[in-house]
Design a protein around this motif. Structure first.
Motif, mmCIF file in Angstrom:
data_model
loop_
_atom_site.group_PDB
_atom_site.id
_atom_site.type_symbol
_atom_site.label_atom_id
_atom_site.label_comp_id
_atom_site.label_asym_id
_atom_site.label_seq_id
_atom_site.Cartn_x
_atom_site.Cartn_y
_atom_site.Cartn_z
ATOM 1 N N MET A 1 2.610 -5.858 -4.236
ATOM 2 C CA MET A 1 2.301 -4.812 -3.275
ATOM 3 C C MET A 1 0.933 -4.227 -3.653
ATOM 4 S SD MET A 1 4.660 -1.472 -2.215
ATOM 5 C CE MET A 1 5.744 -1.742 -3.551
ATOM 6 N N ASN A 2 0.004 -4.187 -2.677
ATOM 7 C CA ASN A 2 -1.323 -3.639 -2.963
ATOM 8 C C ASN A 2 -1.319 -2.117 -2.831
ATOM 9 O OD1 ASN A 2 -1.752 -2.889 -0.242
ATOM 10 N ND2 ASN A 2 -2.619 -4.876 0.255
ATOM 11 N N ALA A 4 -2.795 -0.041 -0.712
ATOM 12 C CA ALA A 4 -2.571 0.490 0.634
ATOM 13 C C ALA A 4 -1.087 0.438 0.997
ATOM 14 C CB ALA A 4 -3.401 -0.271 1.661
ATOM 15 N N GLN A 5 -0.447 -0.675 0.677
ATOM 16 C CA GLN A 5 0.985 -0.797 0.972
ATOM 17 C C GLN A 5 1.802 0.209 0.167
ATOM 18 O OE1 GLN A 5 1.216 -4.945 -0.080
ATOM 19 N NE2 GLN A 5 1.562 -5.552 2.050
ATOM 20 N N THR A 6 1.427 0.394 -1.098
ATOM 21 C CA THR A 6 2.127 1.364 -1.936
ATOM 22 C C THR A 6 1.983 2.765 -1.343
ATOM 23 O OG1 THR A 6 1.763 0.032 -3.916
ATOM 24 C CG2 THR A 6 2.269 2.360 -4.258
ATOM 25 N N GLN A 8 1.361 3.584 1.822
ATOM 26 C CA GLN A 8 2.110 3.669 3.080
ATOM 27 C C GLN A 8 3.600 3.846 2.816
ATOM 28 O OE1 GLN A 8 0.903 0.016 4.916
ATOM 29 N NE2 GLN A 8 -0.874 0.938 5.908
ATOM 30 N N ARG A 9 4.122 3.096 1.856
ATOM 31 C CA ARG A 9 5.547 3.215 1.544
ATOM 32 C C ARG A 9 5.865 4.573 0.915
ATOM 33 N NH1 ARG A 9 7.022 -2.899 -0.423
ATOM 34 N NH2 ARG A 9 6.688 -3.844 1.608
#
Length: 120
Positions: A1-2, A4-6, A8-9
């Motif tokens: 998980m990059n 940005a994804q971290t 967003q989550r």
């Protein structure tokens, strides 16, 4: 998980935290030229909560809330003023929270809300 994804989550976990407590999600990732509001909810009593979400991986050297310095607070306050004017909510009571969000090994998220982290 990059990264940005971290992020967003983490924002989704913070929003869920408020929703589970009866709040209504008004917006997330609201962009203005002054900055971005991560999560904006309305509590059952009508209070508008502007929540700055800080997500950090386990083992980070700083706490998430340390990233919300005075300059960041000023940007958030100006962005909140723009949002409240644009939505006609300028007369509502407002609170600024900071959500410290960390992923856990189980795939779940630890959400710690600092209520009233700073004042406008």
């Amino acid at each position: 998980m990059n990264r940005a994804q971290t992020g967003q989550r983490g924002e989704a976990a913070a929003a869920k935290f408020y929703l589970d407590r009866g709040c209504r999600l008004l917006t997330h990732n609201f962009h203005t030229r002054m900055g971005e509001l991560d999560v904006v909810v309305q509590e059952p009593d009508g209070t508008i909560v502007i929540c700055e979400v800080k997500t950090r991986a386990e083992g980070s050297l700083t706490t998430p809330s340390e990233a919300v310095n005075r300059a960041k607070q000023r940007r958030l306050i100006r962005a909140a003023e723009a949002y409240l004017q644009r939505t006609g909510l300028s007369d509502a009571p407002v609170r600024f929270d900071v959500a410290e969000v960390k992923p856990l090994d189980s795939g779940r998220w630890m959400v710690h809300i600092i209520r009233g982290a700073f004042l406008a």
